[in-house]
Motif scaffolding. Structure first.
Motif, PDB file in Angstrom:
ATOM      1  N   ARG A 163     -58.020 -13.578 -19.531  1.00  6.45           N
ATOM      2  CA  ARG A 163     -57.121 -13.137 -18.464  1.00  6.45           C
ATOM      3  C   ARG A 163     -55.652 -13.458 -18.736  1.00  6.45           C
ATOM      4  NH1 ARG A 163     -60.940 -15.982 -16.389  1.00  6.45           N
ATOM      5  NH2 ARG A 163     -59.499 -17.531 -15.552  1.00  6.45           N
ATOM      6  N   GLY A 164     -55.315 -13.750 -19.985  1.00  7.45           N
ATOM      7  CA  GLY A 164     -53.908 -13.927 -20.339  1.00  7.45           C
ATOM      8  C   GLY A 164     -53.181 -12.594 -20.360  1.00  7.45           C
ATOM      9  N   PHE A 165     -51.847 -12.662 -20.390  1.00 12.20           N
ATOM     10  CA  PHE A 165     -51.011 -11.462 -20.341  1.00 12.20           C
ATOM     11  C   PHE A 165     -49.832 -11.668 -21.281  1.00 12.20           C
ATOM     12  CE2 PHE A 165     -47.543  -8.875 -18.884  1.00 12.20           C
ATOM     13  CZ  PHE A 165     -48.083  -7.758 -18.277  1.00 12.20           C
ATOM     14  N   VAL A 166     -49.573 -10.660 -22.124  1.00 12.67           N
ATOM     15  CA  VAL A 166     -48.396 -10.663 -22.993  1.00 12.67           C
ATOM     16  C   VAL A 166     -47.636  -9.375 -22.699  1.00 12.67           C
ATOM     17  CG1 VAL A 166     -47.543 -10.690 -25.359  1.00 12.67           C
ATOM     18  CG2 VAL A 166     -49.586 -12.006 -24.758  1.00 12.67           C
ATOM     19  N   GLY A 167     -46.384  -9.492 -22.255  1.00 11.02           N
ATOM     20  CA  GLY A 167     -45.600  -8.342 -21.827  1.00 11.02           C
ATOM     21  C   GLY A 167     -45.064  -7.506 -22.980  1.00 11.02           C
ATOM     22  N   LEU A 168     -44.526  -6.353 -22.631  1.00  6.61           N
ATOM     23  CA  LEU A 168     -44.000  -5.389 -23.592  1.00  6.61           C
ATOM     24  C   LEU A 168     -43.021  -6.035 -24.567  1.00  6.61           C
ATOM     25  CD1 LEU A 168     -43.002  -2.659 -20.988  1.00  6.61           C
ATOM     26  CD2 LEU A 168     -45.091  -2.697 -22.330  1.00  6.61           C
ATOM     27  N   GLY A 169     -43.212  -5.777 -25.848  1.00  6.17           N
ATOM     28  CA  GLY A 169     -42.253  -6.205 -26.852  1.00  6.17           C
ATOM     29  C   GLY A 169     -42.155  -7.705 -27.065  1.00  6.17           C
ATOM     30  N   ALA A 170     -43.087  -8.480 -26.541  1.00  5.43           N
ATOM     31  CA  ALA A 170     -43.043  -9.937 -26.699  1.00  5.43           C
ATOM     32  C   ALA A 170     -43.584 -10.343 -28.071  1.00  5.43           C
ATOM     33  CB  ALA A 170     -43.834 -10.611 -25.588  1.00  5.43           C
TER      34      ALA A 170
END
Length: 195
Positions: free
Chosen positions: A110-117
């Motif tokens: 359930r982790g999240f990595v945003g756009l362009g990170a």
């Protein structure tokens, strides 16, 4: 699990005696390159023009996780100081935004990595942790559960609300469904996948 490509313009290659293992229910979009010791779980989706390279260590992507368009995922070699090197381990129900760089790190369920990170060697994003769009998580950093980190270099910004966590999981469900729709459209356009 299989390592046969279901679509044209998908490269799935063994490397060093290890072939990608991809669940039959996963969606692998045209344009992807998947090499070596890579495991992709059920109902995961790997979107257009992603590169996942498990040549010097392993890469694992869990069930229902999505890796969005143009993302690059790699790992780091074992060496005397670090006999395990830095595999890339991505849990279940993870959202990885478009054009990210994921390298030798762990992203828990359930982790999240945003756009362009960018997520670098030895980093950990705990369950329900979020890295904001455009952020750079420098080596060895840890995003705690329910924390939002952002910036370059990334730092803790605030804690996430229950509503934000629910939005993230709705996004996971949408990507599973969207993967099914894309697979159906590709099959309609190009004919059934080779067996």
């Amino acid at each position: 699990m299989t390592h046969a490509s279901r679509y044209p313009d998908v490269t799935i290659l063994p490397f060093g005696g290890k072939a990608p293992q991809i669940a039959d229910s996963a969606f692998i979009a045209p344009g992807c390159r998947i090499i070596g010791d890579v495991t992709i779980g059920p109902e995961a989706s790997i979107w257009y023009n992603c590169v996942i390279r498990g040549d010097v260590n392993r890469v694992v992507i869990g069930a229902r996780s999505n890796v969005q368009d143009g993302t690059v995922i790699h790992c780091d070699s074992p060496e005397p100081r670090r006999p395990d090197g830095f595999p890339t381990l991505i849990g279940a129900d993870v959202l990885i935004g478009h054009m990210t760089m994921i390298h030798g790190c762990t992203i828990a369920d359930r982790g999240f990595v945003g756009l362009g990170a960018i997520v670098m060697n030895g980093c950990l994003i705990e369950s329900d942790g979020m890295l904001a769009a455009g952020a750079m998580l420098t080596p060895g950093k840890r995003v705690g559960s329910r924390q939002l980190w952002g910036g370059r270099p990334a730092a803790h910004m605030r804690d996430l609300t229950d509503a934000a966590l629910a939005d993230m999981q709705e996004g996971v469900a949408r990507y599973v469904e969207n993967g099914r729709h894309h697979a159906a459209e590709i099959a309609r356009t190009l004919g059934p996948a080779p067996s």
